[in-house]
Design a protein around this motif. Structure first.
Motif: not given
Ligand code: TYD
Ligand code: MG
Length: 432
Positions: A287, A289, A324, A327, A329, A352, A356
């Protein structure tokens, strides 16, 4: 829409009458029908056997769909060549005999046995007219027929051009009748895009017995053969191959390739213990982010369902307090695989948050739990199989739902099994 013009209304079955074999079927009682039991022709290709449900069923019509250039011809040629005992007829409307010969030489390079190089039972035919193809079949009497591709075939019964829906359906219909009457398995190659853009072979899906989809990122070496329909087996099986310079290699331990090689730990990378069909697979999720620069934040999953990603992000926001929403993603399943198993949820959420917060997760940890709307960890099926696969591959810890725990015998496992009820508890344990 196209108009289907039938040339000779009266003799739709001419191609069979030519051979003098066409006769109307008579109704039979079940007792009169001989049971064929579970006859399967096992091929030397274990991945293919798996997706077919244990081998080729005599008289079955199998469609192999996939985007142009993904490797359908290579796969079919390779399987045809590997079946040394069966008489195989490979009909190509796409490539010349010379091109196929060159390709077969490339594939044969890696074969050890000298005998395999002679391929005395492998025949090729560059032809597109079904009438001529059936003539060749009549003389050769092959045990297996490969048609590459159904879009190039043309039946004189219809006026429309090769590749049109009418022709595709007509030609496949003729081949299906042949397969059922003679009990000969027939493989049809069809160019289909994932979203079914090339509609032609899509219309065949309900006609054929089995539909296999050959997919993967053309720029990556891995290819996945997925069953999307199978009258003779489960549709959840996948076969994995690697495209090499010398054809396709069967990947019998897929977890090794689905976890990428890298130096050191990266934030945003986690491993999910999933199951595809009957096979446990440990898959790496990446991921990324980052703060959305303007407008609506982007949510871009590759190999994962967009709606499910949105749902998990909403859970992270509402139940776990992570912001989130603002953000971008990006989520990626390694190896170009598409994951439907909900057990991937936990690994995805951790990945995730790891990205982050920029806190890496140990690569000796893997995850297997579904996430509910309340942010709770839900039990997943066949947890023992997932745990033993993770153990086999040298993982030290696996995080699961506490509701999965009752179905496992913890005394037998060497890997540490950590069970939790809530997503927030897992975050607390991992990120402190
Ligand atoms: P192909 O089987 O022609 O795809 P399709 O029939 O689905 O259109 O495969 C095409 C690609 O595979 C082509 O880019 C070349 C590559 N390839 C290899 O990398 N190694 C090989 O041994 C062969 C035969 C093909
Ligand atoms: Mg091809």
């Amino acid at each position: 829409m196209e108009e289907v013009v039938t040339k000779n209304e009266g003799d739709k079955n001419e191609w069979r009458q030519d051979s003098g074999k066409s006769k109307a079927s008579k109704p039979k009682t079940l007792n009169e029908i001989e049971s064929s039991g579970e006859i399967r022709i096992a091929t030397p290709d274990q991945e293919l056997n798996r997706v077919l449900g244990g081998g080729i069923v005599p008289g079955s019509l199998v469609l192999i769909g996939g985007e142009p250039g993904i490797g359908k011809s290579t796969l079919m040629l390779q399987i045809g060549l590997a079946l040394e005992k069966a008489k195989v007829l490979y009909v190509s409307g796409e490539e010349s005999e010379q091109q196929i010969k060159m390709r077969s030489e490339r594939i044969s390079l890696k074969e050890k046995s000298q005998a395999a190089n002679s391929h005395e039972n492998f025949y090729m035919l560059a032809e597109t007219n079904t009438k001529n193809i059936f003539q060749a079949i009549e003389t050769l009497e092959p045990n297996l027929i490969i048609i590459d591709s159904i879009q190039t075939l043309h039946s004189h019964m219809l006026e429309s051009v090769a590749g049109s829906i009418g022709q595709v359906r007509q030609c496949a219909g003729e081949l299906m009748k042949f397969a059922k009457e003679t009990n000969t398995p027939v493989f049809l190659v069809g160019h289909i895009t994932k979203d079914g853009m090339l509609a032609g072979p899509k219309v065949l899906e309900h006609m054929v017995d089995t539909v296999l989809q050959f997919e993967g990122d053309r720029h990556l070496a891995y290819r996945i053969l997925r069953t999307t329909k199978n009258r003779f087996g489960s549709t959840s099986e996948i076969g994995i191959y690697e495209m090499l310079g010398t054809g396709l290699r069967e990947v019998s331990n897929p977890s090794e390739i689905l976890i990428s090689q890298k130096d050191g730990l990266l934030s945003g990378v986690t491993i999910g213990a999933t199951i595809e069909g009957n096979r446990p697979l440990l898959i790496e999720i990446q991921s990324l982010v980052s703060a959305a620069s303007y407008g609506t934040a982007q949510r871009t999953p590759t190999g994962f369902d967009q709606k499910r990603l949105n749902m998990l992000l909403a859970v992270l926001e509402k139940r776990c307090g992570f912001r989130v929403g603002t953000q971008d993603v990006f989520v990626n399943m390694a190896g170009g695989i598409y994951v439907e198993d909900p057990a991937i949820d936990l690994a995805l959420c951790i990945s995730i948050i790891s990205s982050m917060q920029e806190i890496p997760v140990s690569d000796k940890i893997c995850f297997a739990a579904e996430i509910g709307l309340g942010g709770e960890l839900r039990a997943v099926n066949r947890i023992d199989q997932r745990i033993s696969e993770a153990e086999k591959l040298g993982f030290k810890e696996i995080y699961i739902s506490k509701f999965s725990q009752k179905s496992i015998d913890l005394r037998k496992t060497k890997i540490e099994v950590k069970s939790f009820g809530k997503l927030t508890e897992v975050f607390g344990d991992l990120f402190g």
